[in-house]
Design a protein around this motif. Structure first.
Motif, PDB file in Angstrom:
ATOM      1  N   GLN A 182       0.819  -1.207   0.000  1.00  0.00           N
ATOM      2  CA  GLN A 182       0.000   0.000   0.000  1.00  0.00           C
ATOM      3  C   GLN A 182       0.858   1.264   0.000  1.00  0.00           C
ATOM      4  N   SER A 186       2.044   1.906  -3.463  1.00  0.00           N
ATOM      5  CA  SER A 186       0.977   2.464  -4.299  1.00  0.00           C
ATOM      6  C   SER A 186       0.730   3.933  -3.972  1.00  0.00           C
ATOM      7  N   GLU A 238      -1.716  -0.939  -6.458  1.00  0.00           N
ATOM      8  CA  GLU A 238      -1.969  -1.686  -5.223  1.00  0.00           C
ATOM      9  C   GLU A 238      -2.603  -3.035  -5.519  1.00  0.00           C
TER      10      GLU A 238
END
Length: 460
Positions: A346, A349, A378
C-alpha cells in the motif's frame, strides 16, 4: 454450508442497501447541485478519513481475537476507549470547532458515534451473529437517513448542517439497532492481552487506506473547489460502492480465514477465496455492465453538468472494477499474518499516487487520475502477494476472462448500436450479465455442495 448461505444472504441485504444508498446520493446531487454535494462530501470525507486514520484498528482486533469463541478482550477495549479514543476525539473536536465552527463540532460528534457503531458491528460479525450485523451495518441506518432526507426535502429544511446531521443519524441508528441483540452475544472465558504491535500493524494498514480513499476528494476540494470535489466524490462513491458490495461477504468470511489459518488449512482458504471472488462477481460484473457500458446515462442521473466528464469516469470505473474482481486480497493477507507485506504494498501504491499528483498538478482532475494509478498498482501488488503465498494463481486466468467477457461484449454492442442513453438497454444488459455470473458462480464446488445439501434437506 452455513457460511455459503450467509454470504448469499448478504447479497440480498446489500442489494437492498445499495438501492437506498444510490437513492440518497441521487437526491443529494439533484437537490443541492454538484457544488453543494461537493461541500457535503468534503465533510463526510473528513469524518471517515479521521476514523480510518486513528480508530479503525479495533475492528480488525475484534475480528482476529473474537472469532475464537473462548477469547475475550474486555480489558483491552475499556482501556482503548477511555485512554485513547475519548481523549483523541476531544482534541479533534477542539481543532475542528476552531477551524469549521458548528460544522466541525458536529463532525467530531459523528466521528465518535461512527467509531462506536462499527466497533459494535464487528463484534457481532466475529461472534457469528451475521444477520443482525449485516442489517445494522448495511441497511437500517441508510433507510433511516433516506426517510429523514425525504422528510427534510418535503419540509424545505435543507442546508449543509442538516445534511451532515442526517449522515450522522445513520450511525446512531446502528448503535440503537444492536442494543436488543446484546444479550445473545456469547462472552468468552479467557481474557487475552492485545500486543501494542498488533494494534499498530492493523492501524498502520488503515492509515494507508485512509490516505488512499479520502485524500483525493479532500485535496480536490482544497485545490479545485467544491464542484470538482463533487465529481471526485462520485468517483470515490464508485470505489466505496465496490467496497460496499464486497464488504459484507468479506466480513462474513474474515473470521473463517483467521480460523483456517490458525488450523493450517491452506487449501481450504484457497477454495474459499475463489468462492468469494465468484460470488462477488454477481454484483461487480453487473455493476460493471452499467458503469462501463452506459457512463453518460449514469452521470446524467446524478447531474447533467457531469456529461463532459464521461471519459475520465469510464477510465476510473474500469480501473476500480478490474481490481475489485481480484477478490479480498487485503483481508486475506491481514488475516494470515502478512500485515507488514500488505502495508508495504500500500505504501508503494501511495508513492505512485503522489508522483501522479506532482506530474499532473495542473490538470483539473489530477486526484482522479492519481486514484486510478494507485488502485491498479496496489491491486497488482496485493494479488501478486496472495498468489505467492498460495504458490500459484489463486484465480485461474480463464476464469477471470470468463467473468469479464460478457461485460466487454456488452460495451462493444452498446457503442456499435448507439444505445448509450437507453435505460431499457441498461436494464437488459445488467440482467444478462447478472445471469451469466450467477451460472458461473453455481459451478463453484463449495457453492454446489451447499446447494445440494439444501436440496436434500428440502426433500426430507
Amino acid at each position: 454450508m452455513k457460511l455459503v448461505f450467509t454470504m448469499f444472504l448478504s447479497i440480498g441485504i446489500k442489494g437492498a442497501a445499495a438501492i437506498a444508498e444510490i437513492v440518497i446520493q441521487l437526491l443529494l446531487t439533484n437537490y443541492v447541485g454538484m457544488t453543494g454535494y461537493g461541500e457535503y462530501i468534503f465533510f463526510v470525507s473528513i469524518i471517515e478519513c479521521l476514523y480510518w486514520l486513528f480508530f479503525s484498528g479495533s475492528v480488525k482486533i475484534n475480528t482476529f481475537y473474537l472469532s475464537v469463541p473462548t477469547l475475550k478482550i474486555d480489558g483491552f477495549k475499556r482501556s482503548y476507549i477511555t485512554r485513547y479514543v475519548v481523549p483523541f476525539v476531544l482534541v479533534i473536536a477542539t481543532v475542528l470547532t476552531v477551524v469549521k465552527g458548528s460544522y466541525g463540532l458536529l463532525a467530531a460528534v459523528i466521528l465518535f458515534v461512527y467509531f462506536l457503531a462499527y466497533d459494535r458491528s464487528s463484534v457481532f460479525f466475529s461472534r457469528d451473529y451475521q444477520l443482525p450485523a449485516l442489517l445494522g451495518e448495511y441497511m437500517i441506518g441508510r433507510l433511516v437517513m433516506l426517510v429523514g432526507l425525504f422528510v427534510c426535502l418535503k419540509l424545505g429544511w435543507i442546508n449543509g448542517l442538516i445534511l451532515l446531521a442526517l449522515y450522522g443519524v445513520q450511525f446512531l441508528t446502528m448503535l440503537i439497532w444492536f442494543v436488543p441483540f446484546e444479550n445473545k452475544l456469547k462472552s468468552g472465558t479467557e481474557e487475552v492481552t492485545v500486543p501494542l504491535k498488533k494494534i499498530w500493524d492493523y492501524q498502520q494498514s488503515d492509515i494507508v487506506l485512509s490516505i488512499i480513499s479520502y485524500s483525493p476528494t479532500i485535496l480536490q476540494y482544497i485545490f479545485g473547489g467544491a464542484f470538482s470535489a463533487g465529481f471526485t466524490g462520485i468517483i470515490a462513491l464508485v470505489k466505496k460502492f465496490l467496497n460496499f458490495i464486497s464488504g459484507p461477504m468479506t466480513k462474513v468470511f474474515l473470521p473463517e480465514f483467521s480460523r483456517l489459518y490458525l488450523a493450517g488449512d491452506k487449501e481450504q482458504i484457497r477454495k474459499s477465496y475463489l468462492m468469494i471472488v465468484r460470488i462477488q462477481m454477481l454484483f461487480i460484473g453487473t455493476i460493471g455492465a452499467a458503469l462501463l457500458g452506459f457512463p453518460h446515462l449514469i452521470l446524467k442521473l446524478f447531474s447533467a453538468e457531469l456529461q463532459p466528464y464521461a471519459g475520465p469516469f469510464t477510465v476510473a470505473a474500469a480501473c476500480l472494477l478490474l481490481i475489485a474482481g481480484m477478490g479480498p486480497v487485503i483481508g486475506l493477507l491481514q488475516m494470515t499474518g502478512q500485515e507488514r507485506l500488505c502495508n508495504r504494498n500500500q505504501l508503494i501504491s501511495i508513492g505512485t499516487m503522489v508522483a501522479v499528483w506532482m506530474i499532473l498538478n495542473k490538470n483539473p482532475l489530477f486526484s482522479v487520475y492519481a486514484l486510478c494509478v494507485q488502485a491498479v498498482v496496489e491491486g497488482i501488488l496485493e494479488y501478486y502477494s496472495v498468489c505467492k503465498w498460495f504458490n500459484g494463481p489463486v484465480i485461474p486466468v480463464h476464469s477471470y476472462i470468463i467473468m469479464w467477457m460478457p461485460v466487454a461484449l456488452e460495451c462493444f454492442l452498446v457503442e456499435a448500436l448507439n444505445l448509450r442513453y437507453s435505460f431499457v438497454a441498461l436494464l437488459v444488459s445488467m440482467t444478462l450479465v447478472g445471469i451469466w455470473n450467477l451460472l458461473f458462480t453455481l459451478r463453484d464446488p463449495l457453492v454446489k455442495d451447499a446447494v445440494a445439501e439444501a436440496l436434500r434437506k428440502l426433500r426430507r
